[in-house]
Design a protein around this motif. Sequence first.
Motif, PDB file in Angstrom:
ATOM      1  N   ARG A 201      -2.809  30.699   7.836  1.00 23.58           N
ATOM      2  CA  ARG A 201      -3.078  29.269   7.953  1.00 23.58           C
ATOM      3  C   ARG A 201      -2.158  28.806   9.085  1.00 23.58           C
ATOM      4  N   ASP A 202      -2.732  28.191  10.122  1.00 23.41           N
ATOM      5  CA  ASP A 202      -1.934  27.794  11.275  1.00 23.41           C
ATOM      6  C   ASP A 202      -1.184  26.489  10.995  1.00 23.41           C
ATOM      7  N   LEU A 203      -0.582  25.912  12.033  1.00 16.85           N
ATOM      8  CA  LEU A 203       0.232  24.712  11.857  1.00 16.85           C
ATOM      9  C   LEU A 203      -0.594  23.494  11.444  1.00 16.85           C
ATOM     10  N   ASP A 204      -1.911  23.554  11.653  1.00 17.56           N
ATOM     11  CA  ASP A 204      -2.810  22.493  11.202  1.00 17.56           C
ATOM     12  C   ASP A 204      -3.468  22.839   9.869  1.00 17.56           C
ATOM     13  N   ASN A 205      -2.981  23.883   9.210  1.00 22.25           N
ATOM     14  CA  ASN A 205      -3.494  24.388   7.935  1.00 22.25           C
ATOM     15  C   ASN A 205      -4.932  24.897   8.050  1.00 22.25           C
ATOM     16  N   GLU A 206      -5.314  25.321   9.242  1.00 20.13           N
ATOM     17  CA  GLU A 206      -6.636  25.898   9.492  1.00 20.13           C
ATOM     18  C   GLU A 206      -6.557  27.412   9.382  1.00 20.13           C
ATOM     19  N   GLY A 207      -7.641  28.044   8.951  1.00 22.88           N
ATOM     20  CA  GLY A 207      -7.705  29.496   8.949  1.00 22.88           C
ATOM     21  C   GLY A 207      -7.663  30.009  10.380  1.00 22.88           C
ATOM     22  N   HIS A 208      -6.922  31.094  10.604  1.00 24.72           N
ATOM     23  CA  HIS A 208      -6.719  31.611  11.953  1.00 24.72           C
ATOM     24  C   HIS A 208      -6.461  33.111  11.859  1.00 24.72           C
ATOM     25  N   THR A 209      -6.977  33.867  12.828  1.00 24.38           N
ATOM     26  CA  THR A 209      -6.760  35.315  12.873  1.00 24.38           C
ATOM     27  C   THR A 209      -5.872  35.650  14.056  1.00 24.38           C
ATOM     28  N   ILE A 210      -4.874  36.495  13.792  1.00 29.45           N
ATOM     29  CA  ILE A 210      -3.940  36.951  14.826  1.00 29.45           C
ATOM     30  C   ILE A 210      -3.827  38.464  14.730  1.00 29.45           C
ATOM     31  N   LEU A 211      -3.155  39.047  15.698  1.00 33.42           N
ATOM     32  CA  LEU A 211      -2.848  40.471  15.652  1.00 33.42           C
ATOM     33  C   LEU A 211      -1.360  40.620  15.395  1.00 33.42           C
ATOM     34  N   THR A 212      -1.006  41.337  14.338  1.00 30.93           N
ATOM     35  CA  THR A 212       0.386  41.654  14.058  1.00 30.93           C
ATOM     36  C   THR A 212       0.654  43.062  14.571  1.00 30.93           C
TER      37      THR A 212
END
Length: 101
Positions: free
Chosen positions: A34-45
Motif C-alpha cells: 500500500r503506497d503513501l496514498d494507501n493505494e495498491g502498488h507493485t514494486i520489485l524488492t
Amino acid sequence: MDGKGDCKIYALYKRKLLLEAGFPRQALLMTVVRDLDNEGHTILTVKTDKGDLVLDNLVNEIRPWNATGYYFLKRQSQQNPNTWVSINQRGGTSKRLSPSS
C-alpha cells in the motif's frame, strides 16, 4: 519500453533486465504494498547483502524497504516464485538512501 505502463509492468521489466544482468531469481521478488496514498502498488524488492532494496517506478532512487513509508502486504517466495508470502509490515518513514549507506 515506451515509458507507458502500470507499476506491475515496470517491476516485471526491471526484474527481466536484472535477470539478464546475472542477478539470481531468488533475489528479485515482486512485492505488493500500500503506497503513501494507501493505494495498491507493485514494486520489485531486491535482496542484497546490504538488506532488502526497493525498485519503484514512483521514485527515482533505490531505497531500503524500511525507508519507503509503504505498508508491505505480500511478496513472492524466494524458494518458489509461484508462491506468495504474507508480510503485513509498515516500512517506516519515507526517506532517501544516503550515498554512504
